[in-house]
Scaffold this active site. Structure first.
Site, PDB file in Angstrom:
ATOM      1  N   ILE A  58       0.878  -1.174   0.000  1.00 39.60           N
ATOM      2  CA  ILE A  58       0.000   0.000   0.000  1.00 39.60           C
ATOM      3  C   ILE A  58       0.912   1.220   0.000  1.00 39.60           C
ATOM      4  CG2 ILE A  58      -0.227  -0.066   2.528  1.00 39.60           C
ATOM      5  CD1 ILE A  58      -3.055   1.160   2.170  1.00 39.60           C
ATOM      6  N   ALA A  59       0.561   2.208  -0.785  1.00 41.36           N
ATOM      7  CA  ALA A  59       1.403   3.400  -0.859  1.00 41.36           C
ATOM      8  C   ALA A  59       0.557   4.621  -1.191  1.00 41.36           C
ATOM      9  CB  ALA A  59       2.483   3.213  -1.932  1.00 41.36           C
ATOM     10  N   VAL A  60       0.843   5.704  -0.492  1.00 41.43           N
ATOM     11  CA  VAL A  60       0.234   7.003  -0.777  1.00 41.43           C
ATOM     12  C   VAL A  60       1.394   7.946  -1.099  1.00 41.43           C
ATOM     13  CG1 VAL A  60      -1.058   8.950   0.196  1.00 41.43           C
ATOM     14  CG2 VAL A  60      -1.754   6.594   0.712  1.00 41.43           C
ATOM     15  N   GLU A  91       2.239  -7.845   6.215  1.00 44.10           N
ATOM     16  CA  GLU A  91       3.563  -7.821   6.835  1.00 44.10           C
ATOM     17  C   GLU A  91       4.045  -6.389   6.821  1.00 44.10           C
ATOM     18  OE1 GLU A  91       5.720 -11.746   5.514  1.00 44.10           O
ATOM     19  OE2 GLU A  91       6.832  -9.955   4.930  1.00 44.10           O
ATOM     20  N   ASN A  96       8.087   0.941  10.981  1.00 36.35           N
ATOM     21  CA  ASN A  96       7.175   1.742  10.150  1.00 36.35           C
ATOM     22  C   ASN A  96       5.964   2.169  10.991  1.00 36.35           C
ATOM     23  OD1 ASN A  96       5.559   2.872   8.206  1.00 36.35           O
ATOM     24  ND2 ASN A  96       5.941   1.279   6.672  1.00 36.35           N
ATOM     25  N   TYR A 103      -2.724   0.118  10.336  1.00 37.84           N
ATOM     26  CA  TYR A 103      -3.235  -1.254  10.343  1.00 37.84           C
ATOM     27  C   TYR A 103      -3.947  -1.573  11.663  1.00 37.84           C
ATOM     28  CZ  TYR A 103       0.020  -1.667   6.402  1.00 37.84           C
ATOM     29  OH  TYR A 103       0.691  -1.489   5.224  1.00 37.84           O
TER      30      TYR A 103
END
Ligand SMILES: CC(C)(COP(=O)(O)OP(=O)(O)OC[C@H]1O[C@@H](n2cnc3c(N)ncnc32)[C@H](O)[C@@H]1OP(=O)(O)O)[C@@H](O)C(=O)NCCC(=O)NCCS
Length: 136
Positions: A58-60, A91, A96, A103
């Site tokens: 997932i990335a923004v 994972e 992070n 999450y």
């Protein structure tokens, strides 16, 4: 969102890991079990097999982080798999903090740990935290 656009956002968002190429995203999306949930500034890539969903990445884009987009993406993909999957896994690197907080806020809890799993340049490798959420 095209594989090229995904690769651009991924490279901008992941500064301490190898960015995935457009070809890698295209190959993943060729898999009928893999889908992307996207917003203009970010995306989540998910694989669902036999009632289990796995968040692959997932990335923004950094210019748009902290605006609620990551949470929207999580809700999008979790709602999509909920009719057919009973649990979800992912994972995350133990250092992070933004991702761990996201999450946890989305119902994931720690299910395991892989010690020294993510290599870091000029620093010790970082543990991987395995997380699980029940979708029932
Ligand atoms: C993790 C990521 C997808 C979050 O996306 P985002 O759009 O910035 O997140 P949101 O604005 O939707 O924030 C949702 C929640 O995430 C957590 N969060 C987001 N940024 C945070 C930060 N800098 N510090 C701590 N928690 C943070 C908070 O719990 C936040 O909820 P809140 O706003 O109610 O406090 C984004 O930071 C990112 O792309 N990071 C780089 C790539 C990455 O690490 N991906 C995950 C790999 S496993």
């Amino acid at each position: 969102m095209t594989p090229l656009h995904m690769a651009h956002i991924h490279a901008a968002a992941f500064t301490s890991a190898r960015p995935w190429s457009a070809d890698e995203f295209a190959a993943l999306l060729d898999n009928p079990h893999v889908f992307a949930s996207s917003q203009p500034q970010g995306f989540a890539l998910v694989r669902e097999v036999a009632g289990e969903a796995e968040l692959l990445t997932i990335a923004v884009h950094p210019d748009h982080q902290g605006q609620g987009i990551g949470r929207v993406l999580m809700v999008q993909w979790m709602d999509r798999v909920r009719p057919t999957a009973s649990e979800a896994f992912l994972e995350v690197a133990a250092d992070n903090a933004p991702a761990l907080a996201l999450y946890t806020a989305c119902g994931f809890g720690q299910a395991g740990l892989r010690a020294a799993y993510y290599p870091r340049a000029n620093a010790p490798a970082v543990d991987a935290v395995l997380m699980r959420a029940s979708l029932g």
